[in-house]
Design an enzyme around this catalytic site. Structure first.
Site, short mmCIF file in Angstrom:
data_model
loop_
_atom_site.label_atom_id
_atom_site.label_comp_id
_atom_site.label_asym_id
_atom_site.label_seq_id
_atom_site.Cartn_x
_atom_site.Cartn_y
_atom_site.Cartn_z
N MET A 77 1.74 -1.57 -1.47
CA MET A 77 1.02 -0.29 -1.44
C MET A 77 1.94 0.88 -1.81
SD MET A 77 -1.29 -0.84 1.99
CE MET A 77 -2.17 0.71 1.76
N HIS A 78 1.32 2.03 -2.05
CA HIS A 78 1.98 3.34 -2.15
C HIS A 78 2.75 3.59 -3.44
CE1 HIS A 78 1.01 3.37 2.08
NE2 HIS A 78 1.95 2.50 2.38
N ASP A 234 -1.81 -4.95 0.27
CA ASP A 234 -1.28 -6.23 0.74
C ASP A 234 -1.64 -6.53 2.19
OD1 ASP A 234 0.41 -4.24 1.72
OD2 ASP A 234 2.23 -5.09 0.88
#
Length: 490
Positions: A77-78, A234
């Site tokens: 992520m991110h 995830d």
């Protein structure tokens, strides 16, 4: 069959499941990251794509992939993948464990005072939006050319389908999403100098986001036109894989990072404790997370530091020497190799080894690493329970789930039973495959997402918890004592 693709930090994992939900096979391809400057963490998106091709091709050498009826995506992520007007990558992706945007977090919340109310989260350097403020300030030419920002798994989707699409569980980690309404926030986008035209469209994780193109189908050995599910970040995909799709269910993920994840039926923000409040990849569902940035990666670091062949060798040495440290040992490791999130939100925090003496050996240091990660996760669990109430048990996923020794230390430190499911180490890739099955119409959420069979349960050991308590107290005191020193080191 259904294919799940999980774009991790250290590698791409793909898993093939049958219509019954049984895992048929899996394959992986490694990835590396670069740290060109302190606090930076980057990867080349092209390396992701080559790893996807490699892992899927390996599966194709053993199975007839033309039978695959749908593909699901999961990923780290991110991360910020910046694209120009022709969807060309403008710079290496800035990853989730990158800490350069600390000052940008303060500026973001100053620009939009309602940030925490809109997003349900504290601005943290690892999130995507502060990264774009940093890019605008330090790489203005790149920012000016940025026509689209995608998350890592969604860039893979773009390669698979030609469509720029995301879904709420991953989008929630950008700080551009109105988490309660599950849609982009114009106010948060404006705070970073962007508009909704810079964002992908949103679908739910169980919906179809696009179809596989002919060109990519030929490359991967799949049928053109098969649906690609919205997928999930995830951890949300990992929850689907382990059956954590109902409120109150929880799991612990021991991957590169460490996560305690609790499913909710509504948004329950707690930004003051650096708890993440995100959308689930199941429609109408949300979740909270406590996140530590270095979990299994700390064991990998220690393995390299002491010269062990691999993590298994170091774990075997620890097992041989006994689960408890030498009596009266004060050897403690703070596992903050890339800063920390819950509960400290401190990108400047660093790893610390405290209490070495002339008798310390490799097993002692390895055990202290296992304990340090367990203590950090216990701090995260405490943050989650402060508002949400006690968590009765945790399912375990991720590569670290293979170690029974670590499980005993974790159960004693967390004070709750750990449930290990068969195939739990597969993690988010299994959840991605399940989401593909749902999107393709092959099953409902309840049909596709049962918890895998239980392999074993590790109960907390009172004697071990008592032996660990002095070092856990020291662990917490060391962070408090060193916090100002961490800040001065940047």
């Amino acid at each position: 069959m259904f294919l799940g693709i999980d774009l991790g930090t250290s590698g791409v994992k793909v898993v093939l499941i049958a219509e019954s939900g049984a895992v048929i096979d899996e394959a992986t391809a490694p990835l590396t990251l670069t740290r060109p400057h302190p606090l930076w963490s980057e990867q080349d998106p092209e390396a992701w794509w080559h790893a996807v091709i490699s892992a899927v091709t390996e599966l194709g050498s053993r199975h007839l992939l033309e039978r695959v009826a749908g593909v699901g995506l999961s990923g780290q992520m991110h991360g910020a993948v910046l694209l120009d007007a022709n969807d060309r990558v403008l710079r290496p992706a800035i990853l989730w464990n990158d800490g350069r945007a600390g000052a940008a977090c303060i500026e973001l919340e100053q620009r939009e005072p309602a940030s925490r109310k809109i997003t349900g989260n504290l601005a943290m350097p690892g999130f995507t939006a502060p990264k774009l403020i940093w890019v605008a300030q330090h790489e203005p030419d790149i920012f000016a050319r940025t026509a689209r920002v995608l998350l890592p798994k969604d860039w893979i989707r773009l390669r698979l389908t030609g469509e720029a699409v995301s879904e709420p569980s991953d989008a929630a980690g950008t700080l551009w999403l109105d988490v309660e309404r599950r849609r982009w926030s114009p106010a948060m986008l404006a705070a970073t100098g962007l508009e909704e035209r810079h964002m992908p469209r949103l679908v739910e994780g169980t919906e179809i986001s696009g179809q596989l193109t002919v060109e990519v189908a030929n490359t991967l050995g799949l049928r053109p036109g098969i649906p690609i599910a919205g997928g999930g970040g995830d951890n949300a995909a990992g929850a689907v894989g382990i059956g954590v799709v109902h409120p109150g269910k929880a799991f612990l993920s021991l991957g590169t990072s460490g996560v305690i994840f609790v499913a909710d039926d509504m948004v329950k923000p707690d930004p003051d404790r650096a708890v993440h409040a995100f959308c689930h990849c199941i429609p109408g569902s949300w979740h909270r997370m406590a996140v530590i940035l270095s979990a299994a990666s700390t064991l990998t670091f220690a393995t390299r530091l002491v010269g062990a062949t691999d993590e298994a060798e170091l774990l075997a040495e620890i097992e041989t020497s006994g689960v408890q440290a030498r009596p009266q040992s004060r050897l403690v490791v703070l596992p903050y190799l890339t800063g920390e999130r819950t509960p400290h939100n401190n990108p400047a925090a660093t790893g610390v080894i405290f209490g070495l003496d002339g008798a310390s050996n490799r097993a002692d240091l390895g055990r202290a690493v296992l304990e340090g990660v367990a203590f950090a996760l216990a701090d995260g669990l405490h943050a989650l329970e402060a508002e949400g109430g006690p968590i009765e048990k945790l399912s375990v996923i991720g590569g670290g789930a293979r170690s029974k020794l670590w499980g005993r230390i974790l159960a004693a430190s967390l004070g709750c039973p750990l449930v290990y499911h068969q195939g739990g180490e597969i993690g988010p890739a299994l959840g991605a495959a399940r989401l593909a099955q749902i999107a393709a119409g092959g099953a409902s959420v309840s049909e596709a997402c049962p918890p895998p069979p239980i392999g074993r349960v590790i109960e907390p050991e009172a004697a071990l918890a008592e032996a660990l308590e002095p070092r856990r107290i020291l662990f917490r005191r060391l962070y408090a004592d060193l916090r100002s020193s961490f800040a001065g080191s940047v």
